[in-house]
Each structure stands twice: as structure tokens, then as C-alpha cells.
Design an enzyme around this catalytic site. Structure first.
Site, short mmCIF file in Angstrom:
data_model
loop_
_atom_site.label_atom_id
_atom_site.label_comp_id
_atom_site.label_asym_id
_atom_site.label_seq_id
_atom_site.Cartn_x
_atom_site.Cartn_y
_atom_site.Cartn_z
N CYS A 15 0.79 -1.22 0.00
CA CYS A 15 0.00 0.00 0.00
C CYS A 15 0.83 1.28 0.00
CB CYS A 15 -0.94 0.00 1.20
SG CYS A 15 -2.22 -1.26 1.09
N PHE A 45 -10.40 -5.31 -0.73
CA PHE A 45 -9.46 -5.03 -1.80
C PHE A 45 -10.08 -5.11 -3.18
CE2 PHE A 45 -6.56 -5.83 1.66
CZ PHE A 45 -5.54 -4.93 1.42
N HIS A 89 -3.54 7.53 1.72
CA HIS A 89 -3.94 6.22 1.20
C HIS A 89 -4.90 5.58 2.19
CE1 HIS A 89 -3.75 2.10 -0.31
NE2 HIS A 89 -3.63 1.75 0.95
N ASN A 139 -9.65 -0.75 -1.42
CA ASN A 139 -8.20 -0.60 -1.29
C ASN A 139 -7.56 -1.30 -2.49
OD1 ASN A 139 -5.47 -0.78 -0.67
ND2 ASN A 139 -5.81 -1.18 1.50
#
Length: 392
Positions: free
Chosen positions: A171, A222, A310, A343
Site C-alpha cells: 500500500c 481489496f 492512502h 483498497n
């Protein structure tokens, strides 16, 4: 050289943003590439359990809870029923499937990455041959030569384009790529750096197992996709439209936390483990890390900058907001990116930056300075102090 225009860094526009300056790297264009398959969050439970041939009620209940708490509404995915019909071994526990997984991932990241890059190049308005450097980020492929070479060829970049690959940074990869591109651009005046991030979860897809509780978190959180940005330092040409000046960057790892985000590749793909204490570990250092960047320009209050974080998950954003006493709107664009894309590992920070650009253009964000933040394996902090640009 009438087509070139750079302004003094001390000049300010009427909205408080700086005019473009010659020495610092600028973010010049953005693009993204997404898989065709859209996965609404309300369909995740049925889709995942059907795809993995799981009928366990306890697993269903846990996944339903996770899907509600992630705040995600929509994701994009390479994985599909058609793909699983073609490769049924991917949903069979204990089957060595690394080779077919990599074949799928290697093709997917090229397709997605090229789409994102073409979008960024189109927005930039100059030919691909003007790109001097390529920075490529992925935690989803493994081969020689790497995706950087295949993307350079597919996009028609010049053979002497200087390529750099950043692999398996998770990430924090997108922010690390910005830092790398900034250093390249500022040390090579007139250069233009194309950054491409491409990710897919195919490498980690597998049926649920009590031995791997994090698989359900991944299924709920995700997504897949790609993004691209173009970075350059002066001179900035008349057709270019910078919106962020990349001022100072910083990286730091937290000693003794290398197991908090843990991933291992095996014959079955990649297996991730995420410690429950990740938000707390980030909270323990975040204030000092951010102050080090803000001190460069004498800013003391966290609410006096804009934020592009993020969004690894809602727990991290909530901890950040609480610890730094941020106003609710400060993390709005990060939460929006998480909601609309999930994500997407290294990509997600670029989706946040796209929303940031929109807010800057509309004048919603009035602060001159801002922070870009991402957190990855290590635990590694990546941060950058940036400045909004008003180019008259």
C-alpha cells in the site's frame, strides 16, 4: 523559448495557491484503468462464496459483517466466473496454482497499466516519445523481464527511456513511486517521468479457511485497477497543466513491526497476514512523522493543511482523524476513494489525488500546503509535503 512559462515561487495566486516554480517537481497529469467487471459491495458475499464453493454459515456471517464495516460500496475486479470456469484449480484448497495465477496477473497488469498510461498521456497532451523515464509499481506480478519493459514497448516509449521498477511495496508503493519520480525529475531538468501502478488480487484469491482469517478481510476490502501520473520539473511548457508541486518527501520504518503486514509467496499464490494492531502502530508515530514534514514550512496545526491519505481501511483513517484532531472534511477524499474503489494497494493514493485535483480546481480546498501519506509493509511510512499550484 516563448512556449515555456515558469513563475517565481514567492508569487501567489488569488486563491492562496502558489504559482508554478522551476526547480520543484510537478504533478502534470493523471489517468486510471479499471477492469470491466464491477463488484457492488452488496453482491460481494454471494459472489465470493459461490466463486470459492463455500457454504459455511459462520463464514457467511463474518463476511457480511466485514462488508458493512469497510465502508466500500464499489470495486472493480479481474476475477470473474468465466476466469474460474477456465481455471477451477484457483478455488481448490492446497492446489499448486502459482503459474496460472502469474499468467493471469502478468497479462492483467499490462492491460490495466497501459489503459491508465494512455489516459494520462492523453490528458498531458504531449507524445509518448517525450517521456524520458518510467517508474513502474506492482505487487501483483513476478517475471523477467518485468512489466516495465512490456509497458514501455506497448506504449511506444523510446527505447532509451530509463526504467525503474518498485515491486511488492504494497500500500505504500504509490507514494514511494511519487518520491522516486520527484527525485528523478528534479535531478534531470526537463525530464518527464511516467509513473504506472497496476494491481490485481488474483495472486491472493483462494477459498476461505479458518487458518487464514485475513482472506475474508481481503474479500471485503481489496479491489483491482491501475493508475498513472506524469511528473516533471521545469521548464513547464504552455500546454502542460500542473496542479501539485512536490516539495519535500520522507520515508521511515518502525523498528520491530516487520511482521505486522506480512506476505509470503508459495505454490498457492500469495498469503497475507495483517496484524490487528496496525492502526495502533501507525498512530504511535504519525504525529511526529507529519510534524517533520510540516516543520519544513513552519506549519504547526494539522488542520492548516489538506490531506491525501492512502485509505488502507476505515480503522486507519479513523485513528488518524482522532489522533491528529482533524476536522471531518480533511479525510473526505480518502474516504471517497475507499468507498468507490476499495483498497487497490499502490493505486489508491492516485485515486485520492484525482479527487484532490477536482477539489482544488473547484476552490473547495483553500489551504496552500498539503500532505500525501501512505503506509506499507515494514511498517513503512511514506510522506510528502505538497503545494497547490495556480498557474496563470
Amino acid at each position: 523559448m516563448s512556449g515555456l512559462g515558469c513563475c517565481n515561487t514567492n508569487d501567489r495566486g488569488g486563491n492562496g495557491k502558489s504559482h508554478c516554480s522551476g526547480g520543484k517537481a510537478m504533478l502534470l497529469a493523471l489517468g486510471k484503468g479499471l477492469p470491466e467487471q464491477v463488484l457492488p459491495q452488496e453482491k460481494v458475499v454471494e459472489t465470493y462464496l459461490q466463486d470459492s464453493s463455500c457454504d459455511d454459515p459462520a463464514t457467511r456471517a463474518k463476511l457480511e459483517r466485514l462488508c458493512k464495516t469497510t465502508t466500500v460500496r464499489t470495486r472493480y475486479t479481474v476475477m470473474s466466473k468465466e476466469l474460474l470456469d477456465e481455471h477451477p484449480e484457483l478455488k481448490t484448497e492446497g492446489t499448486p496454482t502459482l503459474t496460472p495465477r502469474l499468467d493471469i496477473c502478468n497479462a492483467a497488469v499490462l492491460e490495466l497499466g497501459a489503459t491508465a498510461a494512455r489516459a494520462a498521456l492523453g490528458e498531458w497532451g504531449r507524445p509518448a516519445a517525450d517521456i524520458t523515464h518510467l517508474v513502474y509499481i506492482s505487487s501483483s506480478e513476478l517475471r523477467l523481464p518485468g512489466g516495465d519493459l512490456f509497458l514501455a514497448a506497448r506504449l511506444g516509449l523510446h527505447p532509451n527511456t530509463i526504467r525503474t521498477s518498485l515491486l511488492f511495496l504494497g500500500c505504500s508503493g504509490g507514494a514511494a513511486a511519487l518520491r522516486t519520480a520527484k527525485d528523478i525529475a528534479e535531478n534531470n531538468p526537463g525530464s518527464r517521468v511516467l509513473v504506472i501502478a497496476a494491481e490485481t488480487t488474483v495472486l491472493g484469491f483462494r477459498p476461505p479457511s479458518p487458518d487464514r482469517p485475513y482472506d475474508l478481510v481481503g474479500a471485503a476490502l481489496f479491489g483491482d485497477g491501475a493508475s498513472a501520473v506524469i511528473i516533471g520539473a521545469g521548464p513547464i511548457t504552455a500546454e502542460e497543466n500542473p496542479f501539485l508541486e512536490l516539495q519535500f518527501s520522507r520515508q521511515e520504518f518502525l523498528p520491530g513491526t516487520e511482521k505486522v503486514i506480512d506476505g509470503k509467496i508459495s505454490e498457492e499464490g500469495i498469503n497475507f497476514k495483517l496484524g490487528r494492531d496496525l492502526p495502533e502502530k501507525i498512530e504511535s508515530r504519525i504525529e511526529g512523522f507529519c510534524r517533520t514534514l510540516m516543520d519544513r514550512v513552519g506549519i504547526k496545526e494539522f488542520n492548516d493543511v489538506f490531506w491525501a491519505v492512502h485509505p488502507g481501511g476505515p480503522a486507519i483513517l479513523n485513528r488518524l482523524e482522532l489522533c491528529l484532531e482533524l476536522q471531518t472534511e480533511k479525510l473526505k477524499i480518502s474516504r471517497k476513494a475507499l468507498m468507490n474503489y476499495g483498497n487497490v494497494s499502490s493505486n489508491t493514493v492516485f485515486y485520492v489525488l484525482e479527487y484532490l485535483r477536482d477539489e482544488l480546481k473547484k476552490g473547495v480546498i483553500r489551504e496552500e500546503w498539503g500532505l500525501i501519506l501512505a503506509f506499507g509493509p515494514g511498517i513503512t511510512f511514506e510522506g510528502m509535503l505538497v503545494r497547490g499550484v495556480n498557474r496563470d
